[in-house]
Design a protein around this motif. Structure first.
Motif, short mmCIF file in Angstrom:
data_model
loop_
_atom_site.label_atom_id
_atom_site.label_comp_id
_atom_site.label_asym_id
_atom_site.label_seq_id
_atom_site.Cartn_x
_atom_site.Cartn_y
_atom_site.Cartn_z
N SER A 86 65.05 98.49 116.91
CA SER A 86 65.02 98.64 115.13
C SER A 86 65.67 99.55 114.81
O SER A 86 66.11 99.45 113.73
CB SER A 86 63.57 98.01 115.09
N HIS A 96 66.81 93.68 105.32
CA HIS A 96 65.95 93.08 104.38
C HIS A 96 65.76 91.04 105.21
O HIS A 96 65.95 90.77 105.02
CB HIS A 96 66.54 92.45 102.76
N ILE A 97 64.24 91.37 104.39
CA ILE A 97 63.13 90.44 106.06
C ILE A 97 62.49 90.27 105.24
O ILE A 97 61.35 90.26 104.64
CB ILE A 97 62.65 90.84 107.25
N PHE A 99 59.36 87.80 103.70
CA PHE A 99 58.68 86.81 104.69
C PHE A 99 57.17 86.34 103.93
O PHE A 99 57.32 86.44 102.64
CB PHE A 99 57.63 87.86 105.61
N ILE A 103 51.67 90.79 101.28
CA ILE A 103 51.81 91.89 103.10
C ILE A 103 50.10 91.53 103.42
O ILE A 103 48.71 90.98 102.51
CB ILE A 103 52.04 93.31 102.17
N GLN A 108 53.55 88.12 108.18
CA GLN A 108 54.43 89.75 108.31
C GLN A 108 54.31 90.46 109.69
O GLN A 108 55.23 91.35 110.38
CB GLN A 108 53.43 91.12 107.50
N ALA A 111 56.76 89.37 111.91
CA ALA A 111 58.57 89.46 110.85
C ALA A 111 58.47 91.11 111.73
O ALA A 111 59.68 91.54 112.12
CB ALA A 111 58.28 89.46 109.67
N LEU A 112 57.15 91.61 111.98
CA LEU A 112 57.66 92.71 112.32
C LEU A 112 57.92 93.13 114.20
O LEU A 112 58.18 93.88 114.36
CB LEU A 112 56.36 94.43 112.06
N HIS A 117 59.97 97.98 113.50
CA HIS A 117 58.78 98.36 112.14
C HIS A 117 60.29 98.78 111.51
O HIS A 117 59.92 99.51 109.71
CB HIS A 117 58.06 99.14 112.40
N VAL A 119 63.25 97.87 109.55
CA VAL A 119 63.40 96.27 109.11
C VAL A 119 61.98 97.02 107.20
O VAL A 119 61.33 97.37 107.10
CB VAL A 119 63.40 95.11 108.63
N SER A 121 60.58 94.73 104.51
CA SER A 121 59.94 93.73 104.86
C SER A 121 59.14 93.31 103.29
O SER A 121 59.28 94.13 102.88
CB SER A 121 58.99 93.51 105.89
N ALA A 139 68.21 88.19 100.65
CA ALA A 139 67.32 88.56 102.45
C ALA A 139 68.23 88.37 103.61
O ALA A 139 69.08 87.36 103.03
CB ALA A 139 66.05 88.20 102.49
#
Ligand SMILES: O=C(O)C(=O)C[C@]1(C(=O)O)C=C[C@@H](O)C=C1
Length: 365
Positions: A86, A96-97, A99, A103, A108, A111-112, A117, A119, A121, A139
């Motif tokens: 990553s 850019h992600i 989701f 938060i 999330q 995604a992580l 970590h 990215v 988000s 994104a």
């Protein structure tokens, strides 16, 4: 110095030397990744360069799991390499992600887990907003829930694929643990209301009926929103996960209250381009058939004949008419595989419409 202190000092010196080597090796790896980025850019001047390579990442993580000598578990080792990759990818291009937010949601966390970590988000308020963010290019990728082992499919996600041009680029599974959470500021108050997302209430129904029977249950848009409210309102609690608890500083009154111990949610990674084969892949299609006898048999028979395993089949109402249906099908294999090609050619002949949603690596983590 005691014997213990002498031995500890020796071991810590050894750890310092190893850390130094690890750091030098990680830096050498990061230099390689930067070089990879230059090669990719030089080969595609003026074009969109795909820095993130899901098939390559899956291969790296699978190899790490297979060759891990221990004593760390394969999962743990892969998790460490997930973060190294990553960070290397972020050097090539910060991703850019988008989701399904806010938060602190399980999406999330998924995604992580999938991207690591390093990215950026981006929380969005709804599943269709995540699709739009990726479609517009704002994104690079999106993460949306697609099914839960207790509650079944998330139909909104399936239905989005009927009209969206996006591809499925990956999948990630997350064990879902729900906790009953209260604010330490209101710990002495009786709980008269519990906030949660409708899916989480459904996943904890038996526990709630047994342990909090009669307490008002109020459905909100996400677990994180439930946690936010419980943090602010005395006499209330939230059902949410670890991330939301940490984010809003809530304490656990009861932990892992989901009715099924294997409660797992599967999430999809959506993107704009197709993913090449990784060697252990899955594909998803949407098919609408003519409404006549034997249609479902005709659809499924080629999969059986060519030895392709179906991992899921769901029926959704077709947007084109009453009592017309669309089948959402997941199966093992990649659209570039010879057998899969043959099956899809046969299905295409019988179907009113066949939409290939993507082939992607089977989740590694
Ligand atoms: O192999 C590549 O294409 C890379 O960009 C390198 C690398 C890695 O760190 O191993 C980084 C990002 C990609 O998603 C896949 C792998």
């Amino acid at each position: 110095m005691s014997d213990e202190q002498t031995r500890l000092a020796e071991l810590r010196d050894e750890i310092d030397r190893i850390d130094q080597k690890i750091m030098e090796l990680i830096s050498a790896r990061a230099n390689c990744a930067q070089e990879v980025a230059h090669v990719k850019m030089a080969a595609n001047p003026g074009q969109d360069v795909f820095f993130y390579r899901p098939e390559r990442e899956a291969q790296v993580l699978r190899r790490i799991k297979e060759q891990n000598p221990g004593p760390l578990s394969g999962e743990e080792m892969a998790r460490l390499f997930r973060e190294i990759m990553s960070a290397c990818l972020a050097l090539e291009k910060p991703m850019h992600i988008a989701f399904l937010g806010p938060i602190g949601t399980f999406t999330q966390a998924a995604a992580l887990k999938h991207f690591g970590h390093s990215v950026i988000s981006v929380p969005l308020p709804a599943i269709d907003a995540v699709f739009r963010e990726v479609e517009s290019g704002a994104a690079h990728y999106g993460v949306v829930p697609v099914e839960n082992s207790t509650e079944g499919m998330i139909n909104h996600t399936l239905d989005m694929f009927m009209s969206s041009p996006l591809k499925i680029c990956g999948e990630v599974q997350l064990r879902i643990h729900h906790h009953l959470l209260v604010s330490p500021k209101h710990a002495d108050q009786e709980i008269t209301r519990i906030y949660s997302h409708q899916q989480s209430f459904a996943q904890c129904r038996q526990w709630l009926d047994t342990h909090r029977y009669g307490v008002e249950r109020v459905t909100v848009s996400s677990n994180a929103e439930a946690a936010r409210r419980a943090a602010a309102e005395p006499g209330t609690a939230a059902i949410a996960g670890d991330m939301a608890a940490e984010l809003y500083g809530l304490d656990m009154v009861a932990s892992s209250i989901e009715d099924r111990p294997d409660n797992t949610t599967r999430f999809l990674i959506i993107g704009r381009e197709a993913v090449p084969a990784s060697g252990h892949d899955k594909s998803s299609i949407l098919v609408s058939m003519r409404n006549k006898p034997g249609a479902l048999y005709k659809l499924l028979e080629p999969f059986h004949r060519h030895g392709i395993s179906l991992t899921r089949i769901e029926t959704r109402p077709s947007p084109s008419g009453t009592w017309a249906y669309v089948f959402y099908i997941d199966f093992e294999g990649h659209v570039e595989d010879e057998q899969v090609r043959k099956v899809l050619a046969e299905v295409d002949e019988e179907a009113v419409e066949l939409k290939r949603l993507g082939s992607y690596p089977i989740g590694v983590l």
